[in-house]
Scaffold this active site. Structure first.
Site, PDB file in Angstrom:
ATOM      1  N   CYS A 155      -7.440  21.281 -17.765  1.00 32.38           N
ATOM      2  CA  CYS A 155      -7.233  23.031 -17.166  1.00 32.38           C
ATOM      3  C   CYS A 155      -7.658  23.026 -15.685  1.00 32.38           C
ATOM      4  O   CYS A 155      -7.257  23.988 -15.066  1.00 32.38           O
ATOM      5  CB  CYS A 155      -7.912  23.908 -18.105  1.00 32.38           C
ATOM      6  SG  CYS A 155      -7.177  24.017 -19.902  1.00 32.38           S
ATOM      7  N   PHE A 206      -1.930  27.238 -26.260  1.00 32.29           N
ATOM      8  CA  PHE A 206      -1.395  26.551 -25.054  1.00 32.29           C
ATOM      9  C   PHE A 206       0.273  26.656 -25.020  1.00 32.29           C
ATOM     10  O   PHE A 206       0.731  26.881 -25.867  1.00 32.29           O
ATOM     11  CB  PHE A 206      -1.990  25.301 -25.317  1.00 32.29           C
ATOM     12  CG  PHE A 206      -3.237  24.872 -25.292  1.00 32.29           C
ATOM     13  CD1 PHE A 206      -3.919  24.777 -23.934  1.00 32.29           C
ATOM     14  CD2 PHE A 206      -4.363  24.903 -26.178  1.00 32.29           C
ATOM     15  CE1 PHE A 206      -5.246  24.541 -23.588  1.00 32.29           C
ATOM     16  CE2 PHE A 206      -5.574  24.652 -26.109  1.00 32.29           C
ATOM     17  CZ  PHE A 206      -6.235  24.465 -24.629  1.00 32.29           C
ATOM     18  N   HIS A 296      -8.296  30.445 -13.655  1.00 32.45           N
ATOM     19  CA  HIS A 296      -7.448  29.910 -14.657  1.00 32.45           C
ATOM     20  C   HIS A 296      -7.718  30.472 -16.058  1.00 32.45           C
ATOM     21  O   HIS A 296      -9.076  30.548 -16.520  1.00 32.45           O
ATOM     22  CB  HIS A 296      -7.824  28.414 -14.853  1.00 32.45           C
ATOM     23  CG  HIS A 296      -7.227  27.837 -16.004  1.00 32.45           C
ATOM     24  ND1 HIS A 296      -5.926  27.280 -15.959  1.00 32.45           N
ATOM     25  CD2 HIS A 296      -7.794  27.430 -17.107  1.00 32.45           C
ATOM     26  CE1 HIS A 296      -5.584  26.813 -17.277  1.00 32.45           C
ATOM     27  NE2 HIS A 296      -6.531  26.924 -17.984  1.00 32.45           N
ATOM     28  N   ASN A 329      -1.942  29.314 -22.065  1.00 36.14           N
ATOM     29  CA  ASN A 329      -2.738  28.374 -21.213  1.00 36.14           C
ATOM     30  C   ASN A 329      -2.080  27.199 -21.065  1.00 36.14           C
ATOM     31  O   ASN A 329      -1.884  26.349 -21.951  1.00 36.14           O
ATOM     32  CB  ASN A 329      -4.098  28.065 -21.919  1.00 36.14           C
ATOM     33  CG  ASN A 329      -4.958  27.152 -21.027  1.00 36.14           C
ATOM     34  OD1 ASN A 329      -4.283  26.184 -20.298  1.00 36.14           O
ATOM     35  ND2 ASN A 329      -6.148  27.067 -21.621  1.00 36.14           N
TER      36      ASN A 329
END
Length: 381
Positions: A155, A206, A296, A329
């Site tokens: 990430c 994700f 993020h 994500n």
């Protein structure tokens, strides 16, 4: 693969000479999108799982885009499927990276031949030569393009790539760096199992996609519209936390495990890390709400912990929460989506006379635990 351009506003502020700026953004996604309403039923049907408890748990979680399921053996526990996964991933990440880069170059407005360097980031492929070469070939870049590849940074990879691109741009006057990130979750896809309840978090959280940026210093007036100035970049790892974000490449793909204490560790260390960047511009202590925050979105818990520890107003993390809601994500790509939304949020704040939030931080957290941070100026407000 589908792609989407980003509308860019004319710059309102002037970049400092010699300092790297983000000149354009671009993104792309798989064509095979599945509506979230159908995700749970499809996931359990395709993996031949009829566990009602697991299904109920997943239904309560935030849903991201469905991962690709092209090979039936991927739905069977314990089979060696690394080759099949890489066959899918290697082609998919290249195609998405090409389309995100093309969207970015179109927004930039200059010829592709003006790109001098390429930084490529992915945790979703493994091959020699690497994806940087296939991306360069797919875009038709010059054979003498200078390439850098960052693999398996998770990430934090997008902000790490931005840090590397900043260094290249500032140390090579006149250069224009294409930063491309591309990720797909098929590399870690697994059928649901009561023995691994944490896998459900990955399925729900994700997503797949690609992002791209053009970075360069001394923007050409009239031809380039700088978006963010990248003032200072730092990286730091936290000792004795390397098992907190654990990923292993096996014959069944990548196995990820996120420790429960991850949000708490980030909360405990985020303020000290940010202060190292903030002190560069001399902001008074804890005036965090006078800045923009492009973070993020590793997950809702991480954003909530940051908001609490730094006493941020709820709207300060709007860009991150919007990116998480819309795209999940998407690992290294997500910071591109956050920066796109940040431009929108900043203009909204300006119109409502709530200040211009000229200075802010671009942040990401990855395996290590590694913190990546960039002190930046929003040049569009």
């Amino acid at each position: 693969m589908g792609s989407e351009g980003i509308t860019q506003e004319c710059s309102k502020k002037v970049a400092n000479p010699g300092t790297a700026t983000i000149l354009a953004l671009g993104k792309a996604f798989p064509h095979q999108l599945v509506m979230q309403d159908y995700l749970v039923d499809g996931y359990f049907r395709d993996t031949n799982c009829d566990d009602p408890v697991l299904k109920q748990k997943l239904t309560r979680l935030f849903m991201s885009e469905e991962i690709l399921k092209k090979y039936p053996e991927l739905a069977i526990e314990g089979l060696p499927t690394l080759k099949q996964r890489l066959d899918i991933c290697n082609d998919a990440v290249t195609q998405m990276a090409v389309e995100a880069s093309q969207a970015c170059i179109k927004n930039w407005g200059r010829p592709i031949s003006d790109i001098t360097h390429l930084v490529y980031v992915s945790s979703s492929e493994a091959r020699l030569p690497g994806g940087d070469l296939y991306l360069a070939r797919g875009l038709g870049l010059s054979p003498d393009i200078q390439r850098v590849m960052l693999y398996f940074m998770g990430c934090s990879g997008g902000v790490a790539g931005l840090r590397v691109a900043k260094d290249i741009a500032e140390n090579n006057p006149g250069s224009r760096v294409l930063l491309a990130t591309s990720e797909t979750t098929i590399i870690g896809f697994k059928p649901p199992s009561a023995k691994r309840p944490y896998d459900l978090v990955g399925v729900a959280l994700f997503g797949d996609g690609a992002g791209a940026m053009i970075i360069g210093s001394d923007p050409v007036l009239g031809n380039e519209k700088p978006l963010f100035e990248l003032h200072t970049a730092i990286q730091e790892f936290l000792p004795e936390t390397e098992k907190t974000i654990d990923g292993r490449l096996t014959e069944e793909g990548i196995s990820f495990k996120l420790a429960r204490e991850l949000p708490q560790i980030i909360e405990d260390n985020i303020e000290g890390f940010c202060e190292k960047l903030i002190k560069v511009v001399g902001f008074p202590d804890k005036e965090y709400n006078k800045m923009f925050w492009a973070v993020h979105p590793g997950g809702p818990a991480i954003l909530n912990r940051m908001e609490k520890r730094l006493e941020l107003s709820p709207e300060k993390l709007n860009a991150s929460r919007r990116a998480l809601m819309d795209y999940g994500n998407a690992s290294s790509n997500t910071i591109v989506y956050v920066l796109e939304y940040m431009l929108e949020e900043s203009l909204k704040i300006k119109r409502e006379n709530q200040g211009d939030n000229e200075w802010g931080l671009i942040l990401a957290f990855g395996p290590g635990i590694t913190f990546e941070g960039i002190l930046a100026r929003n040049l569009t407000v």
